[in-house]
Design an enzyme around this catalytic site. Structure first.
Site, PDB file in Angstrom:
ATOM      1  NE  ARG A 181      -3.449   0.384   2.237  1.00 40.61           N
ATOM      2  CZ  ARG A 181      -4.935   0.780   3.814  1.00 40.61           C
ATOM      3  NH1 ARG A 181      -4.419   0.504   4.499  1.00 40.61           N
ATOM      4  NH2 ARG A 181      -5.526   1.385   3.026  1.00 40.61           N
ATOM      5  CB  CYS A 238      -2.266   3.941   9.148  1.00 45.21           C
ATOM      6  SG  CYS A 238      -3.628   4.130  11.200  1.00 45.21           S
TER       7      CYS A 238
END
Length: 285
Positions: A181, A238
């Site tokens: 990611r 995050c």
């Protein structure tokens, strides 16, 4: 229950504290990113005396441009905490399903709100069960608490501060998502893949294992390898500020209580298409 500046409490310690005449307030914050709801787990069994508090609707604001798990409205948070029996200056213990993410965000939120005596059950619900300690299905009705929410007791990064930290010569912005990611190879949740330019990747499993943290020295060594140096600013993000709260907790355990949380995280960053996006690797400075 003394020593509430230590964030972690083990199951046996908590059991002893709950047997005292004035036990800590106990909050069940079990949660899953993709469901089913944690309230179902709570109904099936929980720690005796625990009150369920929902991460999505009670400890965070509604999702939108500020991110999927933005800061809660202080007045709304205060009402939730008082309904759960949280008292000013009285110890609180929070626990989750064992991965240590929701409980870290709950710990962080209470600390951000000015409530210092809060700890989290190390190992969560599985740790309690493994210790053979009692469980209950009874839903308690605690007397209303009197806690006052005073936001701002822990440092927060907005988009500008996150960008500045990532670009600074000293300091580091940690991206704690999985490496694919971060590199922009995949993005299962948000609309854009990649990372904040200059951020350094440190995936959560590298400093926490199934919700349990290593010793402080091991944490310091791992963060140092990612470029975290003593005295230089450090922050974490995050996808939506939940796993990053766990990183901030780990930094506290490593001796960095000044670590900042980018609450909006990637879900906030990509809400503005004009913000720059980086892909590939970024080496620790």
């Amino acid at each position: 229950m003394s020593g509430t500046q230590e964030p972690l409490i083990e199951a046996e310690q908590l059991a002893a504290a709950l047997a005292e005449p004035d036990p800590p307030t106990l909050l069940d914050v079990r949660w899953r990113l993709t469901g089913p709801p944690g309230r179902d787990d709570y109904a099936a069994g929980h720690l005796p005396g625990a009150v369920f508090v929902d991460l999505d609707t009670a400890l965070c604001g509604p999702p939108g441009a500020p991110g999927r798990h933005p800061l809660p409205d202080p007045a709304a948070l205060q009402a939730v905490l008082r309904a759960a029996g949280v008292r000013a200056g009285h110890p609180v213990v929070v626990y989750d399903g064992g991965d240590g993410m929701a409980v870290a965000r709950a710990w962080w939120t209470l600390r951000w709100a000015g409530h210092r005596p809060v700890r989290l059950l190390h190992g969560g619900w599985p740790g309690w069960l493994a210790a053979g300690l009692p469980v209950s299905t009874e839903v308690p009705a605690p007397p209303p608490g009197d806690v006052t929410v005073r936001p701002g007791a822990l440092p927060v990064l907005d988009t500008g501060a996150a960008a500045a930290l990532a670009a600074a010569d000293e300091g580091v912005l940690l991206d704690v998502r999985a490496a694919p990611r971060y590199r922009g190879e995949t993005e299962p949740i948000d609309s854009v893949a990649g990372h904040v330019p200059g951020a350094v990747n440190l995936p959560a499993p590298e400093y926490v294992t199934e919700g349990r943290f290593p010793a402080a020295e091991a944490l310091r060594e791992r963060f140092a390898a990612a470029g975290v140096t003593e005295g230089a600013p450090v922050g974490a993000y995050c996808g939506s500020g939940v796993t990053a709260a766990q990183a901030v907790l780990a930094l506290h355990l490593a001796g960095r209580p000044d670590a900042a949380l980018y609450v909006g995280s990637w879900s906030n960053w990509v809400a503005d298409p004009d913000r720059p996006v980086a892909t590939g690797e970024t080496s620790p400075r």
